[in-house]
Design a protein around this motif. Structure first.
Motif: not given
Length: 218
Positions: A154, A166, A168
């Motif tokens: 993350r 955010t 990933w």
């Protein structure tokens, strides 16, 4: 310099597709188009950011969204930012820097293409970075629609004291998912660009397909 890439993302809210995001870096120009279904009229935006061939700094930004009759243009030489900077629609390039060096946060001045202040010569330029991207915590188990669960790292993107995104990233250092706010998520569409584009645009109306493939010139 960052490596060329082409990617399609499907935007999802409440488990429903609400839009499409396309990004293509080629010949030192990052092209971005996004369409989001909102109310009676979809939000549409198109950005082009030209990079310095000798580095990964930006030279020129061209931006237009549905609220504008014509594009807004920023030139780095006239913006004269005192520290590292990047237009917000090129955040993915700063994320790539953070991925390459996950132990160190990437700090920079994040420029808002639609803001009036960056086009006003009387407004003082920022003296310090207002944005930061960094890896946070250990790998997480990330559910992917129709793709099961994968292990991903993350990365958090902050600007002006707010968490704006955010991200990933999988074990191959590929961006697989981005969340904006609390309810809008972009999932990278796998496969070759032509196949991913076909899957991303499948079932959408002619106007949406026209914009995502040709921009405001469609």
């Amino acid at each position: 310099m960052p490596e060329d890439f082409e990617r399609w993302d499907v935007l999802v809210r409440d488990q429903q597709r609400i839009g499409v995001l396309y990004r293509n870096l080629e010949s030192n120009v990052l092209l971005t188009r996004v369409l989001v279904e909102e109310g009676d009229q979809p939000y549409r935006a198109e950005s082009r950011v030209r990079l310095d061939p000798g580095s990964d700094a930006w030279e020129l930004s061209w931006f237009r969204d549905l609220t504008m009759d014509q594009a807004r243009i920023m030139r780095r030489e006239t913006q004269d930012p005192p520290v590292e900077s990047m237009p917000s629609f090129a955040d993915i390039l700063m994320l790539q820097r953070a991925i390459r060096d996950p132990g160190n946060p990437v700090e920079y001045v994040r420029l808002n293409e639609s803001g009036q202040e960056i086009h006003d010569p009387l407004v003082p330029r920022r003296a310090e970075p207002n944005a930061r991207i960094q890896q946070v915590g250990p790998p997480e188990e990330l559910p992917i629609p129709l793709g099961g669960i994968l292990s991903a790292r993350r990365f958090e993107a902050w600007a002006d004291g707010l968490l704006v995104a955010t991200h990933w990233v999988n074990d191959a250092n590929e961006l697989v998912c981005t969340r904006w706010g609390t309810n809008t998520t972009a999932f990278g569409v796998p496969g070759a660009p032509s196949e991913a584009g076909w899957l991303s645009l499948s079932g959408l109306d002619e106007g949406t397909v026209g914009f995502m493939t040709h921009g405001f010139d469609a």
